[in-house]
Write a protein that holds these residues in place. Structure first.
Motif, PDB file in Angstrom:
ATOM      1  N   LEU A   1     -43.606 -52.460  15.260  1.00 49.80           N
ATOM      2  CA  LEU A   1     -43.874 -51.627  14.092  1.00 49.80           C
ATOM      3  C   LEU A   1     -45.357 -51.616  13.722  1.00 49.80           C
ATOM      4  N   ALA A   2     -46.028 -52.756  13.910  1.00 50.65           N
ATOM      5  CA  ALA A   2     -47.427 -52.854  13.488  1.00 50.65           C
ATOM      6  C   ALA A   2     -48.353 -52.046  14.392  1.00 50.65           C
ATOM      7  N   LEU A   3     -48.028 -51.950  15.679  1.00 46.90           N
ATOM      8  CA  LEU A   3     -48.923 -51.255  16.608  1.00 46.90           C
ATOM      9  C   LEU A   3     -49.122 -49.780  16.236  1.00 46.90           C
ATOM     10  N   PRO A   4     -48.068 -48.976  16.116  1.00 50.28           N
ATOM     11  CA  PRO A   4     -48.311 -47.565  15.748  1.00 50.28           C
ATOM     12  C   PRO A   4     -48.860 -47.403  14.336  1.00 50.28           C
ATOM     13  N   VAL A   5     -48.441 -48.253  13.408  1.00 55.82           N
ATOM     14  CA  VAL A   5     -48.955 -48.125  12.040  1.00 55.82           C
ATOM     15  C   VAL A   5     -50.453 -48.443  12.007  1.00 55.82           C
ATOM     16  N   GLY A   6     -50.874 -49.471  12.765  1.00 56.49           N
ATOM     17  CA  GLY A   6     -52.295 -49.781  12.827  1.00 56.49           C
ATOM     18  C   GLY A   6     -53.108 -48.652  13.433  1.00 56.49           C
ATOM     19  N   LEU A   7     -52.583 -48.026  14.487  1.00 57.71           N
ATOM     20  CA  LEU A   7     -53.288 -46.889  15.089  1.00 57.71           C
ATOM     21  C   LEU A   7     -53.349 -45.707  14.132  1.00 57.71           C
ATOM     22  N   MET A   8     -52.287 -45.498  13.354  1.00 58.70           N
ATOM     23  CA  MET A   8     -52.316 -44.416  12.367  1.00 58.70           C
ATOM     24  C   MET A   8     -53.356 -44.680  11.284  1.00 58.70           C
ATOM     25  N   LEU A   9     -53.495 -45.937  10.861  1.00 58.86           N
ATOM     26  CA  LEU A   9     -54.522 -46.266   9.875  1.00 58.86           C
ATOM     27  C   LEU A   9     -55.923 -46.034  10.437  1.00 58.86           C
ATOM     28  N   LEU A  10     -56.124 -46.387  11.716  1.00 64.53           N
ATOM     29  CA  LEU A  10     -57.422 -46.154  12.348  1.00 64.53           C
ATOM     30  C   LEU A  10     -57.735 -44.664  12.427  1.00 64.53           C
ATOM     31  N   LEU A  11     -56.740 -43.863  12.815  1.00 66.55           N
ATOM     32  CA  LEU A  11     -56.948 -42.418  12.878  1.00 66.55           C
ATOM     33  C   LEU A  11     -57.214 -41.831  11.498  1.00 66.55           C
ATOM     34  N   ALA A  12     -56.518 -42.326  10.491  1.00 69.15           N
ATOM     35  CA  ALA A  12     -56.754 -41.832   9.134  1.00 69.15           C
ATOM     36  C   ALA A  12     -58.176 -42.139   8.681  1.00 69.15           C
ATOM     37  N   SER A  13     -58.686 -43.311   9.034  1.00 65.47           N
ATOM     38  CA  SER A  13     -60.062 -43.650   8.677  1.00 65.47           C
ATOM     39  C   SER A  13     -61.050 -42.756   9.408  1.00 65.47           C
ATOM     40  N   LEU A  14     -60.805 -42.489  10.704  1.00 61.63           N
ATOM     41  CA  LEU A  14     -61.688 -41.608  11.465  1.00 61.63           C
ATOM     42  C   LEU A  14     -61.668 -40.188  10.909  1.00 61.63           C
ATOM     43  N   GLN A  15     -60.485 -39.698  10.571  1.00 62.95           N
ATOM     44  CA  GLN A  15     -60.395 -38.346  10.019  1.00 62.95           C
ATOM     45  C   GLN A  15     -61.071 -38.251   8.658  1.00 62.95           C
ATOM     46  N   GLY A  16     -60.993 -39.325   7.863  1.00 60.17           N
ATOM     47  CA  GLY A  16     -61.684 -39.315   6.585  1.00 60.17           C
ATOM     48  C   GLY A  16     -63.190 -39.267   6.744  1.00 60.17           C
ATOM     49  N   VAL A  17     -63.716 -40.015   7.725  1.00 61.54           N
ATOM     50  CA  VAL A  17     -65.157 -39.993   7.966  1.00 61.54           C
ATOM     51  C   VAL A  17     -65.595 -38.643   8.495  1.00 61.54           C
ATOM     52  N   SER A  18     -64.846 -38.078   9.459  1.00 65.73           N
ATOM     53  CA  SER A  18     -65.216 -36.771  10.006  1.00 65.73           C
ATOM     54  C   SER A  18     -65.133 -35.678   8.949  1.00 65.73           C
TER      55      SER A  18
ATOM     56  N   TRP B   1     -69.845 -30.823  17.762  1.00 59.86           N
ATOM     57  CA  TRP B   1     -69.335 -32.165  18.042  1.00 59.86           C
ATOM     58  C   TRP B   1     -68.267 -32.567  17.033  1.00 59.86           C
ATOM     59  N   LEU B   2     -68.364 -32.012  15.792  1.00 58.63           N
ATOM     60  CA  LEU B   2     -67.311 -32.295  14.825  1.00 58.63           C
ATOM     61  C   LEU B   2     -65.993 -31.641  15.234  1.00 58.63           C
ATOM     62  N   GLN B   3     -66.090 -30.438  15.787  1.00 59.31           N
ATOM     63  CA  GLN B   3     -64.878 -29.786  16.261  1.00 59.31           C
ATOM     64  C   GLN B   3     -64.281 -30.538  17.447  1.00 59.31           C
ATOM     65  N   ARG B   4     -65.141 -31.044  18.324  1.00 55.54           N
ATOM     66  CA  ARG B   4     -64.625 -31.847  19.449  1.00 55.54           C
ATOM     67  C   ARG B   4     -63.993 -33.132  18.939  1.00 55.54           C
ATOM     68  N   LEU B   5     -64.624 -33.759  17.944  1.00 57.04           N
ATOM     69  CA  LEU B   5     -64.042 -34.964  17.365  1.00 57.04           C
ATOM     70  C   LEU B   5     -62.697 -34.666  16.724  1.00 57.04           C
ATOM     71  N   SER B   6     -62.599 -33.531  16.036  1.00 56.22           N
ATOM     72  CA  SER B   6     -61.331 -33.154  15.420  1.00 56.22           C
ATOM     73  C   SER B   6     -60.248 -32.922  16.467  1.00 56.22           C
ATOM     74  N   ALA B   7     -60.631 -32.272  17.593  1.00 59.47           N
ATOM     75  CA  ALA B   7     -59.652 -32.048  18.661  1.00 59.47           C
ATOM     76  C   ALA B   7     -59.196 -33.373  19.268  1.00 59.47           C
ATOM     77  N   ILE B   8     -60.141 -34.312  19.426  1.00 57.47           N
ATOM     78  CA  ILE B   8     -59.780 -35.622  19.994  1.00 57.47           C
ATOM     79  C   ILE B   8     -58.854 -36.376  19.051  1.00 57.47           C
ATOM     80  N   THR B   9     -59.161 -36.361  17.747  1.00 57.33           N
ATOM     81  CA  THR B   9     -58.312 -37.065  16.798  1.00 57.33           C
ATOM     82  C   THR B   9     -56.918 -36.434  16.708  1.00 57.33           C
ATOM     83  N   ASP B  10     -56.839 -35.103  16.833  1.00 61.68           N
ATOM     84  CA  ASP B  10     -55.522 -34.457  16.854  1.00 61.68           C
ATOM     85  C   ASP B  10     -54.712 -34.896  18.070  1.00 61.68           C
TER      86      ASP B  10
END
Length: 336
Positions: A69-86, A194-203
């Protein structure tokens, strides 16, 4: 008068008889509900006590669930932080308009007012080429070399801040096309690629994390199902006796369902602890790295709602795994 008293006595006695009848009819319902809830509490306590009697096996199951349970939730938190910064970078992105060399300062001011009047534009800042040259002279350390120039090679510049609805996608491209066609604009520069590429990668990573979460959820359900199957086999004699004395299917499956709930709750708690320890361990290096790049990136932990959803999901997975195991294996146990 005596007739009136007798009639009133009869009416009062009839009303009290009705109330006694209503109380008698409601009493069995209350007793049935209280007995039902009491049995649920007893079964829940007994199921939890059985898990605590084998702490090593229970802890191993909780740990497996917690990691899954912790593995996917941790990855989701990391992605949420990246999306917030972008998103913060994208909101601060501005379009730079380099004006033609022949554009005077007065014309540049008029052009600033013209661009600022467009509906896609939130703010326009004019940078005088003389002020830009002095700033470059002070920051570059090339003041002596710049003295040999015959004139100022820098153009007047407009810094355009788009509105929120025009900061990405087709709206941004439409605005850039309109700005490039503006009279007096020599070049348009924007760093959103590069922001659009970052957004595509995060998606893409987001979909991968959801796929991983689904696979691990299935794995958790299977682990709980296999554990409950072993518990059913170890209590086969009890199940047979319960069926012989007339125990219903709901009565027989109830202890195993509560066992699945306890497994899920324990796994959710382990997952929460693992996430908190991991975030605490990584927070220091992440803050130092973000400081070196002058970024506000940080790893955000679970909120109160997120923690509740994690525990609720774990309980649901535990109950579902137990229900599948009970549905499949209890039907095969019938008194001969």
């Amino acid at each position: 008068m005596s007739n009136r008293r007798q009639s009133s006595d009869r009416s009062g006695s009839s009303r009290s008889a009705v109330r006694r009848g209503a109380n008698r009819s409601g009493a069995p319902i209350r007793q049935a509900v209280e007995s039902y809830l009491s049995h649920h509490r007893k079964v829940a306590r007994d199921s939890g006590r059985r898990l605590l009697q084998v702490p090593v096996a229970s802890l191993m199951t909780w740990t497996v669930m917690g990691v899954a349970l912790a593995l996917p939730v941790g990855l989701m938190l990391l992605l949420a932080s990246l999306q917030g910064v972008s998103a913060g970078w994208e909101s601060a992105a501005r379009v730079t308009l380099y004006l033609a060399d022949e554009v005077s300062l007065e014309d540049a001011r008029g052009l600033r007012l013209e661009v600022a009047g467009r509906e896609q534009v939130a703010e326009v800042e004019l940078i005088d080429k003389n002020a830009a040259l002095e700033e470059f002279r002070a920051s570059s350390g090339l003041s002596e070399a710049l003295d040999y120039l015959e004139g100022n090679p820098l153009p007047h510049t407009l810094l355009v801040t788009p509105v929120e609805t025009s900061r990405s996608g087709a709206a941004m491209q439409k605005m850039l096309t309109a700005l490039e066609e503006t009279r007096g604009v020599a070049r348009v520069q924007v760093d959103l690629g590069w922001l659009q590429r970052l957004s595509a990668i995060t998606d893409l990573l987001g979909r991968g994390v959801w796929a991983l979460a689904i696979l691990l959820a299935v794995a958790v359900i299977l682990v709980i199902g296999n554990t409950i199957r072993l518990a059913i086999e170890s209590r086969r004699d009890e199940i047979l006796v319960a069926r012989l004395v007339g125990g219903t299917d709901a009565f027989v499956r109830r202890p195993f369902l509560y066992t699945g709930v306890w497994f899920g709750l324990g796994g959710g708690i382990v997952a929460f602890v693992l996430l908190q320890l991991t975030l605490w361990w990584l927070s220091g290096p992440v803050e130092r790295l973000a400081g070196l790049y002058r970024s506000n990136f940080s790893l955000d932990g679970l909120s109160l709602e997120g923690s509740f959803l994690l525990l609720l999901s774990a309980v649901v997975f535990g109950w579902l795994g137990a229900w599948l195991a009970v549905k499949r294996h209890l039907d095969a146990i019938e008194p001969g």
